[in-house]
Design an enzyme around this catalytic site. Structure first.
Site, PDB file in Angstrom:
ATOM      1  N   ASN A   1       8.274 -18.714  22.128  1.00  0.00           N
ATOM      2  CA  ASN A   1       7.956 -19.309  20.833  1.00  0.00           C
ATOM      3  C   ASN A   1       6.579 -18.897  20.308  1.00  0.00           C
ATOM      4  O   ASN A   1       6.360 -18.905  19.094  1.00  0.00           O
ATOM      5  CB  ASN A   1       8.019 -20.840  20.955  1.00  0.00           C
ATOM      6  CG  ASN A   1       7.372 -21.538  19.793  1.00  0.00           C
ATOM      7  OD1 ASN A   1       7.935 -21.631  18.705  1.00  0.00           O
ATOM      8  ND2 ASN A   1       6.153 -22.040  20.011  1.00  0.00           N
TER       9      ASN A   1
ATOM     10  N   VAL B   1      -0.295 -14.982  26.769  1.00  0.00           N
ATOM     11  CA  VAL B   1       1.001 -14.322  26.915  1.00  0.00           C
ATOM     12  C   VAL B   1       0.960 -12.848  26.522  1.00  0.00           C
ATOM     13  O   VAL B   1       1.945 -12.130  26.712  1.00  0.00           O
ATOM     14  CB  VAL B   1       2.088 -15.053  26.105  1.00  0.00           C
ATOM     15  CG1 VAL B   1       2.383 -16.410  26.707  1.00  0.00           C
ATOM     16  CG2 VAL B   1       1.687 -15.185  24.631  1.00  0.00           C
TER      17      VAL B   1
ATOM     18  N   TYR C   1       3.625  -8.825  11.051  1.00  0.00           N
ATOM     19  CA  TYR C   1       4.404  -9.935  11.598  1.00  0.00           C
ATOM     20  C   TYR C   1       5.899  -9.695  11.385  1.00  0.00           C
ATOM     21  O   TYR C   1       6.707  -9.827  12.307  1.00  0.00           O
ATOM     22  CB  TYR C   1       3.968 -11.232  10.932  1.00  0.00           C
ATOM     23  CG  TYR C   1       4.820 -12.432  11.251  1.00  0.00           C
ATOM     24  CD1 TYR C   1       4.617 -13.163  12.419  1.00  0.00           C
ATOM     25  CD2 TYR C   1       5.814 -12.852  10.377  1.00  0.00           C
ATOM     26  CE1 TYR C   1       5.395 -14.283  12.703  1.00  0.00           C
ATOM     27  CE2 TYR C   1       6.595 -13.965  10.650  1.00  0.00           C
ATOM     28  CZ  TYR C   1       6.385 -14.669  11.820  1.00  0.00           C
ATOM     29  OH  TYR C   1       7.149 -15.775  12.093  1.00  0.00           O
TER      30      TYR C   1
END
Length: 258
Positions: free
Chosen positions: A83, A57, A149
């Protein structure tokens, strides 16, 4: 009057949907009647009734091929749940630029790439479509050890609001800020069952979420029950995190009264 989530006839893509939180989301969407496609960089066994396709992705060409394959097989794409994500522990001062680039690519850029490809399809459909971004409470508080993150998830929340404005009224875009979730890897990740139990005592609802509970929120946002919800970020964290100073203070007082 009973309100039921019915996604019959809708085609859903759940990135990283064969494992962990993604698997719980896929299971709930399947039970709501959706046709579910999961994807990942490697072969995986999705929940019964779903199909799994290979895709990186983070790569635009791979994403375009994935969406084209779904449309070729099913004729449409109604829902995307972005997700895929995550990050290992690494202090920002020590992590390499390549590491940070990969973390931001997986947790932010990939969602934009998948959303762009899905939007091109959804804009041509009379019923439009829905995109749900799986974000994190790390977007809104310090994230030491996973700084890139946390920054990527903050960017994902911001991206959600911008895409909702750009792509409405045909496409709705929302996010879920997820807190602590129990998965098969929880004990290993947090250092054992005893540590998990101690962590759960700090959560107002007394436990970590089940993966299917995240799926329930995603299914709601994808459904007609949320037909006027777009650009929203839904907190799914069991009541939030207790301030550290309060937790320390309460435990200190408990120790004094023993």
């Amino acid at each position: 009057m009973a309100l039921n989530i019915d996604l019959t006839g809708r085609v859903a893509l759940v990135t990283g949907g064969a494992r962990g939180i993604g698997r719980g989301i896929s299971e709930v969407l399947l039970e709501a009647g959706a046709t579910v496609v999961t994807c990942g960089r490697s072969e995986a066994e999705p929940p019964a009734g779903a199909t799994h396709l290979l895709c990186d992705v983070r790569d635009a060409d791979s994403v375009d091929a994935l969406v084209a394959a779904i449309v070729a097989d099913h004729g449409r794409l109604d829902l995307v749940v972005n997700n895929a994500g995550g990050a290992p522990y690494a202090l920002a001062a020590d992590a390499s630029p390549r590491f940070h680039d990969k973390i931001i690519g997986l947790n932010l850029t990939s969602s934009l790439l998948v959303s762009q490809a899905a939007n091109r399809v959804m804009q041509t459909q009379e019923s439009g479509g829905s995109i749900v971004n799986i974000s994190s409470v790390s977007a809104n508080r310090p994230s030491p050890g996973t700084a890139a993150y946390g920054a990527a998830k903050a960017g994902l929340d911001a991206l959600t609001t911008s895409l909702a404005q750009e792509w409405g009224p045909r496409v709705r875009v929302n996010a879920i800020d997820v807190g602590l979730v129990r998965t098969p890897d929880s004990a290993d990740h947090y250092g054992g069952d005893a540590t998990v139990a101690e962590i759960e005592r700090t959560i107002p609802l007394g436990r970590m979420a089940d993966t299917r509970e995240i799926g329930g929120v995603a299914a709601f946002l994808a459904s007609d029950l949320a037909s006027y919800v777009s650009g929203a970020t839904v907190a799914c964290h069991g009541g939030g995190e207790q301030p550290v100073f309060l937790y320390v203070s309460q435990n200190h007082l408990k120790g004094e009264t023993k």
